[in-house]
Design an enzyme around this catalytic site. Structure first.
Site, PDB file in Angstrom:
ATOM      1  N   ARG A   1      21.965  56.872  57.650  1.00 26.31           N
ATOM      2  CA  ARG A   1      22.080  55.404  57.653  1.00 26.31           C
ATOM      3  C   ARG A   1      22.557  54.874  56.328  1.00 26.31           C
ATOM      4  O   ARG A   1      23.390  53.981  56.263  1.00 26.31           O
ATOM      5  CB  ARG A   1      20.707  54.779  57.919  1.00 26.31           C
ATOM      6  CG  ARG A   1      20.475  54.528  59.357  1.00 26.31           C
ATOM      7  CD  ARG A   1      19.453  53.400  59.498  1.00 26.31           C
ATOM      8  NE  ARG A   1      18.871  53.479  60.822  1.00 26.31           N
ATOM      9  CZ  ARG A   1      17.882  52.719  61.243  1.00 26.31           C
ATOM     10  NH1 ARG A   1      17.325  51.839  60.399  1.00 26.31           N
ATOM     11  NH2 ARG A   1      17.429  52.816  62.457  1.00 26.31           N
TER      12      ARG A   1
ATOM     13  N   GLY B   1      19.645  33.070  47.189  1.00 22.84           N
ATOM     14  CA  GLY B   1      18.975  32.878  48.460  1.00 22.84           C
ATOM     15  C   GLY B   1      19.605  33.870  49.419  1.00 22.84           C
ATOM     16  O   GLY B   1      19.122  34.988  49.595  1.00 22.84           O
TER      17      GLY B   1
ATOM     18  N   ARG C   1      19.728  42.944  47.646  1.00 18.58           N
ATOM     19  CA  ARG C   1      18.493  43.729  47.713  1.00 18.58           C
ATOM     20  C   ARG C   1      18.757  45.076  48.384  1.00 18.58           C
ATOM     21  O   ARG C   1      18.196  46.098  48.002  1.00 18.58           O
ATOM     22  CB  ARG C   1      17.496  42.926  48.570  1.00 18.58           C
ATOM     23  CG  ARG C   1      16.062  43.171  48.306  1.00 18.58           C
ATOM     24  CD  ARG C   1      15.210  42.058  48.903  1.00 18.58           C
ATOM     25  NE  ARG C   1      15.589  41.760  50.292  1.00 18.58           N
ATOM     26  CZ  ARG C   1      15.465  40.558  50.858  1.00 18.58           C
ATOM     27  NH1 ARG C   1      14.990  39.537  50.156  1.00 18.58           N
ATOM     28  NH2 ARG C   1      15.821  40.363  52.091  1.00 18.58           N
TER      29      ARG C   1
ATOM     30  N   ASN D   1      30.073  31.463  47.051  1.00 19.11           N
ATOM     31  CA  ASN D   1      30.462  31.092  48.424  1.00 19.11           C
ATOM     32  C   ASN D   1      30.427  29.582  48.636  1.00 19.11           C
ATOM     33  O   ASN D   1      30.411  29.098  49.762  1.00 19.11           O
ATOM     34  CB  ASN D   1      29.605  31.826  49.467  1.00 19.11           C
ATOM     35  CG  ASN D   1      28.146  31.405  49.416  1.00 19.11           C
ATOM     36  OD1 ASN D   1      27.780  30.579  48.578  1.00 19.11           O
ATOM     37  ND2 ASN D   1      27.324  31.953  50.298  1.00 19.11           N
TER      38      ASN D   1
ATOM     39  N   ALA E   1      28.185  27.290  48.433  1.00 17.82           N
ATOM     40  CA  ALA E   1      27.152  26.719  49.310  1.00 17.82           C
ATOM     41  C   ALA E   1      25.764  27.257  48.974  1.00 17.82           C
ATOM     42  O   ALA E   1      25.625  28.327  48.387  1.00 17.82           O
ATOM     43  CB  ALA E   1      27.463  27.042  50.772  1.00 17.82           C
ATOM     44  N   TRP E   2      24.741  26.455  49.328  1.00 20.95           N
ATOM     45  CA  TRP E   2      23.407  26.989  49.520  1.00 20.95           C
ATOM     46  C   TRP E   2      23.437  27.506  50.958  1.00 20.95           C
ATOM     47  O   TRP E   2      22.945  26.845  51.866  1.00 20.95           O
ATOM     48  CB  TRP E   2      22.358  25.883  49.378  1.00 20.95           C
ATOM     49  CG  TRP E   2      22.237  25.285  48.011  1.00 20.95           C
ATOM     50  CD1 TRP E   2      22.771  24.120  47.586  1.00 20.95           C
ATOM     51  CD2 TRP E   2      21.519  25.834  46.911  1.00 20.95           C
ATOM     52  NE1 TRP E   2      22.437  23.903  46.273  1.00 20.95           N
ATOM     53  CE2 TRP E   2      21.659  24.946  45.826  1.00 20.95           C
ATOM     54  CE3 TRP E   2      20.772  27.001  46.722  1.00 20.95           C
ATOM     55  CZ2 TRP E   2      21.085  25.177  44.582  1.00 20.95           C
ATOM     56  CZ3 TRP E   2      20.202  27.223  45.483  1.00 20.95           C
ATOM     57  CH2 TRP E   2      20.363  26.319  44.426  1.00 20.95           C
TER      58      TRP E   2
ATOM     59  N   GLU F   1      20.643  27.595  53.583  1.00 20.75           N
ATOM     60  CA  GLU F   1      20.251  26.255  54.034  1.00 20.75           C
ATOM     61  C   GLU F   1      21.302  25.663  54.962  1.00 20.75           C
ATOM     62  O   GLU F   1      20.966  25.007  55.948  1.00 20.75           O
ATOM     63  CB  GLU F   1      20.047  25.318  52.829  1.00 20.75           C
ATOM     64  CG  GLU F   1      19.026  25.797  51.819  1.00 20.75           C
ATOM     65  CD  GLU F   1      17.627  25.897  52.391  1.00 20.75           C
ATOM     66  OE1 GLU F   1      17.321  25.157  53.343  1.00 20.75           O
ATOM     67  OE2 GLU F   1      16.848  26.735  51.904  1.00 20.75           O
TER      68      GLU F   1
ATOM     69  N   ASP G   1      18.170  37.544  56.024  1.00 23.96           N
ATOM     70  CA  ASP G   1      17.145  36.503  55.891  1.00 23.96           C
ATOM     71  C   ASP G   1      17.500  35.266  56.704  1.00 23.96           C
ATOM     72  O   ASP G   1      16.629  34.623  57.301  1.00 23.96           O
ATOM     73  CB  ASP G   1      16.953  36.112  54.417  1.00 23.96           C
ATOM     74  CG  ASP G   1      16.191  37.196  53.646  1.00 23.96           C
ATOM     75  OD1 ASP G   1      15.666  38.128  54.292  1.00 23.96           O
ATOM     76  OD2 ASP G   1      16.125  37.101  52.415  1.00 23.96           O
TER      77      ASP G   1
END
Lengths: 474, 474, 474, 474
Positions: free
Chosen positions: B254, B297, B304, B373, B375-376, B379, B447
């Site tokens: 993987r 975010g 990660r 990008n 943007a947030w 959100e 996420d």
């Protein structure tokens, strides 16, 4: 200010959920009210209370915090408890003064020979009643940063440039919505001599801190001032007109001299312009109704004196530097028809400089002027004079205009005083805009000189501290 | 961390002095210890205690706050109370485990068929004992963000890519210095089935939160792991080797597939590259001993997983985004010989972007990579899918490289994946440096998809929340 | 101690429900842990954590508070989350000391010439290891109120009557589970000279307060003492045997003299007996394994010295007078086979005198002896000598025996010393029982004389305060 | 209330000094203001502020706490800062209402058909203006425990016995200095139907809790009521006189019937008298201006209804039982010319029974009547009906008269109702005095029956809770 926030769902609380902490404990001491709303049926009621507290209805206005566990956020507010009363606007009520206290105040004030009126936060909105009261009584007047612009410079009561003298000479001092805090020497007899106080406020914090009033009027300042003028009727004031006129005359002279001096302050030995030159150039272009936001350590000390305007904001008594950019953005969005000028040092600018991006995205038509002296200069000065060496407080003369342009804002760097008028005109015309103005770090501000930066024990300024010590020893 | 601060002189306290507030009340709930030091004779003793608390000697390590009224700062510490003991370094003591508990743990672990070891904060520094323990026991292993890099990817126990499977299948779970918090499904039987727990920690918060250990070892993880290996002696492990090897094999497949996929993830429909392309390019160039600071975010959700390294920092369980730039500066100054990479989204970058100026002034040799990008995005995704409209969360694709250059930092904007290798090489070579890499906002992170952003009630992820509900209902 | 409480239902919270207040905020600073349990599914987990905290597992033992909104109380705990682990007893783990630190301590201790061992709260239960350690090292020993009875008076290390001398002369001081608080002069060099410290404790508060140990053993005292004895092996101690024996000899003489003096202290000029007569009569009848609870202001000062026993309780360092009666009831119910004696002044008795009714109802077989001097005498003494007048601190010589009889308790009033033996015998035989013994207010206690009552600035006792001032000035 | 306390000297703070703890943190949430005064020069100013806060000047009145480190206590307050202003009495100012709000309130009230006035804490002292207002408007009136006695029972507005009916039927409800707390069903439409509210208060907590007023008068109740009466002038009220008179008539009938019933309530099956007999006998002897302090769990439920008087105190909304004896002592010392009656249950009596000794020593001329039913009966009832067994809540029928006599107080035990008149006469004549009156535990109080003791979720009483549920479901 009302802050609404979310918090971890109840079933994950105290288990180590994402961002699992008790927000309300954290903000308790810096808010008027802080609650976690756990009961859906009480959401509207809590919001209602929160808004009332924020507006200071029956207390002191200020920040209010509510948070909602996400399970509350997802819940339904029962239809029946969605009462009309929660949606109704609640007009602020006037607190009316006690008639006996009004009479006592009139007696004291209309017998005074050298009355002084000082205003603060609580006096905002009371401008016309204040001017009527000043006219009737013939008192002299000092504003403070909290209530700048209530009385125009042209008013004969204004004696701002004689602040030190008038504080010593007044026989009755009226505070209107103003704390007697460090900015007013805590009202100490060491500075104010035997003056008697009249305190007018609708918040306890501005009513009796440090000095008790011979008369205390717990009432809305507008209502209290109106009641005083009305109760005085045609009673002639006992004011020493010669004293008042003399002070005014000296104020006008000094203020004029200051303006002249500022406009011609010579460059530093490094060839960089003095911050006063920048302030003079800005003042010359500032519309009457401009909103000025001043920010900085050293630079604030110059700007506080050098800029005159009808609406004014700065970091306040907690010294929360860095507020310049966000305050300016907010003010320019709230008052798009007035010119909003942010005058900030480069150190303070850095805290929230990134919000220039916000200004561009939201088309907030403010003008940001950075007085760039490449230093936390008040600290540099303190370190050099106290310890003989400087650590970590020198900045680069960074290219803040370049940064602003990276976010799409009109921006120029200005290095010579004669370029200022044109640059200011262009900035005012193409808002949002930024001017990055290089100034000399050699200019020594009043705060760097007189003590605010080195914090004497009894009073915030060296001169007052000396006076306090002398007085206490009798 | 030890924070030292000043506070208003005692004679001005509660009078409205400059910055007159009770700091300790404000920080109480987010520090291990917070004190105002009023007594000059106790200054050294208080500092000594503060340092001990910060290091977690006899408690949990963490931030400690001391402040000093300026009159204390000006006072003399009496010579006689300046004891040697306050200046002596205090080597951290090892907490040794109870022998009976060690025996019980060995019995449980060496009888286990499918043991799983998970490490966290408390395991830092225990790498070699940990690897010896894993080798002896033959357990499989999962790290977490707090303790990344203790066991290298090559180690046969590592099965990171099989996280979900192994959590379900393990029959004994050993936590080493790790809370069973939201990142580990609170240790719930809904996810971990009937697994029995062994808890090892030197801090109560990592010893018994959410699940009690069948054996609990309150001891320094190094000492505890050494004691376990030693007590086990030559006892053969009962581990199901086939199970362990099978997991490892699937993990390797993987992980390999992931690397391959990342490097070839197609651009968005807007022609902008996918964040995974950036991560793959970075990983390809990353030295083995690099320190990675991930922030963001949405972007954190990719980073990660996509970045592997021996030292790793991120915003942690409180989600304090914005830490990337300052953490990176600090790490690069503390470890000037290792490459420090800050990989951050553009939203989080803004919080402390101004510290690029600090990096330049202090020559902090970090590399900052902004995945831009515009943007947030987490959100934006949530607003669009939940409410059908987007408010205030779209940014501009700001010119962060231009900003960095304004502060004198080497910086490039990268818009195409094929430019990455060269740009990364140049950035690594001319530190501090910044890469402003435009990526597509169309990439949907784990996420954004799985629930962290919409916070289910019982568990942080949708899948776990479903499992929890099903399990509770029996 | 674990306190469980109820609180207003969530829907009535913050509305002004009956007893609507935030209990946890109130008890926060006097508990180890305080939580409101809102989530039924977490009730068992919270109780588990609460019990662990109360027992000091991984922290300091102490009071823990949980409250439950009544809606939580009415809710069901889901069957599946009722895990076995919450019902399992958790045996307290031993904290083992670091071997290196043990070696360092042995080196220091076995080289010492005049070692002194002092125990406190944390040493409870470590009696046999403590005596073994004392025997091996040949150190002298002081107990404190927190750990009375660990070492019997007959043990050759006991030098309690030479407390002042030995604190000055020791060259190494070992604290075992004991804070260096006001009762030990804060460990100041002004009192302890150049002595070096070894600190042994399983709680940070007893490990490094006020003085850092040259060696610090963070471990369970039992385990630490055992490790020290074991590591010392056959190494001969360097103790100055003559010094130790000399101290012991003088202790025995003084203690004997004290006992003799007490038994014959003359009556006051008012004809009332001296409290020491009462204490001597009680001591003469006290079984070896009696549990003594001493309470009072002035009377505690006599009783602390005058009563010797194997288990001892008093109001402790917070001076929570009034604990005598309830402590005595609890002790007598917990240890029905041992004699429990409550020796209390009449002032302190009043706080909880009504609990005599509880003692009768629950048949708690304690003996309550009230030393009735008709005054808050320590305050009377202070007021008279400081201000020259006495206000509100004189009591009546109330008939406490009559009160006890009103609740159905055996009770006698005793006014003459020669009646004491018989009355004590009767009380011991017919428990619960009360003796109301009239004593003279003229007796001046050590605390009234030496300063505890007038609180010097640097040390709690006048002599220590003088020493501290002299020492600080060099 | 102003509480002054001492605290450990600054040099011993945080070292483990005697009683070394942060008092202010402990009392923060239950005081209006809590400060440690460290600066001698500020002692008078702090006291001045403390007194102002306690009196509620500009906030809510309530307990205030100051403590002083002993070094502050020993310091000199510089002579010069001992300003006259700190010694001057400060007469409480009247808060005057906003004229516009007054007009709006008059419009609403004088158009109302069924107006109801309810008073609370804030209305104390406003009796005469209140009665004038009631007369003018013709409203009906309910008092609450906080403001008992403002309007005499004879006044035609009083309809106390029709409380439930009038709360449902009123169309406008005026609260005067009264929270809409659990005692008033939180002002819920479920109980008050569509009534509109007028809120009058000088404290925010009594101005807008739970229900927003259609008009809110933030003003001193006396001033507000006067302003309303004055603004209404001769305007005729629209009150439905028939409705008001009908209510009054039924109130008079019910109250009469209640009195008759009480005086003849039969004994329990145990032969002991019913508490109502005791209350009837007391009421028959009570002077008009008596001060009644009621205390207890179950017994309070009877006494609240059964005793009528002009001044009344009880444990209040926090249910702080045990206040009876100390409140009674204080009241009798403050008003030596009025009869002070403490009517208490035996359980609550125990909390502070020992203060009978205080009453005797200070000759506090109160009468203490203990309704002795040998139980915490409200708990016995709850345990028996909920769990089927009783634990720890049965008391003995202790001899409280014997106890009182032990302290030198006149006291009798009364076991038969026909002995009451004589015993009451003797107690009233020989104060302080105590009557220990044995009553039957079989009497079931309203609180035991209706829910206060078992705390429904939405409302404090079962009937209201049912109504609330029905209403919310529409």
């Amino acid at each position: 200010m009302l802050v609404l926030s979310g918090v971890v769902p109840t079933p994950q609380e105290n288990r180590g959920g994402l961002q699992d902490m008790v927000h309300t404990d954290l903000v308790r001491t810096i808010t008027r009210y802080a609650r976690t709303v756990r009961e859906p049926a009480l959401v509207l009621q809590e919001l209602d209370e929160a808004v009332s507290r924020a507006f200071g209805q029956g207390g002191e206005p200020g920040p209010v915090y509510l948070d909602f566990p996400t399970d509350t956020l997802r819940a339904e507010v029962p239809l029946r408890v969605q009462l009309d009363e929660h949606f109704r606007p609640k007009p602020p009520a006037l607190l009316m003064p006690d008639a006996k206290a009004v009479d006592a105040a009139v007696e004291l004030l209309w017998s005074a020979r050298r009355p002084l009126v000082i205003t603060g936060r609580g006096a905002r909105g009371a401008g016309s009643e204040l001017r009527r009261f000043l006219d009737k009584l013939g008192a002299v007047y000092l504003d403070t940063g909290e209530s700048r612009g209530l009385v125009p410079d042209e008013h004969p009561s204004v004696v701002a440039a004689m602040r030190g003298t008038v504080m010593t000479e007044a026989d009755v001092v009226v505070t209107v919505g103003r704390r007697l805090d460090f900015q007013l020497a805590f009202g100490s007899p060491a500075v104010f001599g035997g003056a008697r106080f009249v305190r007018i406020a609708d918040a306890p914090s501005e009513l009796r801190d440090n000095r008790r009033g011979e008369v205390e009027l717990f009432a809305s300042p507008t209502a209290a001032l109106a009641a005083l003028s009305s109760a005085a009727g045609d009673r002639p004031s006992a004011v020493d007109r010669e004293w008042a006129a003399g002070l005014r005359k000296r104020h006008v002279e000094r203020a004029g001299k200051l303006r002249a001096t500022m406009a011609s302050t010579p460059d530093g030995s490094d060839g960089r312009m003095h911050p006063n030159r920048l302030l003079a150039a800005l003042q010359a272009k500032l519309p009457r109704d401009a909103i000025v936001v001043a920010d900085g350590g050293d630079f604030l000390s110059f700007a506080r004196v050098g800029l005159s305007c009808s609406s004014y904001l700065d970091p306040g008594p907690f010294g929360c530097i860095g507020v310049g950019v966000p305050f300016g953005i907010a003010a320019s969005l709230a008052f798009p028809d007035r010119l909003v000028l942010v005058a900030t040092g480069d150190g303070s600018f850095g805290f929230n400089a990134i919000e220039l991006d916000t200004a561009v995205r939201h088309r907030a038509p403010a003008v940001f002027v950075v007085a760039n002296n490449g230093a936390w200069q008040i600290e540099v000065h303190d370190q050099a004079s106290t310890y003989g060496r400087v650590a970590g407080t020198r900045l680069q003369f960074a290219d803040h205009a370049g940064m602003a342009r990276a976010f799409g804002m009109n921006a120029e760097r200005v290095e010579r005083a004669d370029e200022l008028p044109g640059a200011i005109d262009r900035a005012f015309a193409r808002r949002p805009a930024l001017l990055d103005v290089v100034v000399t770090p050699e200019a020594v501000s009043a705060d760097a000189k007189s003590g605010l930066a080195w914090v004497p024990d009894l009073q915030p300024l060296a001169a007052w501290d000396d006076a306090e010590r002398a007085w206490r020893q009798g």
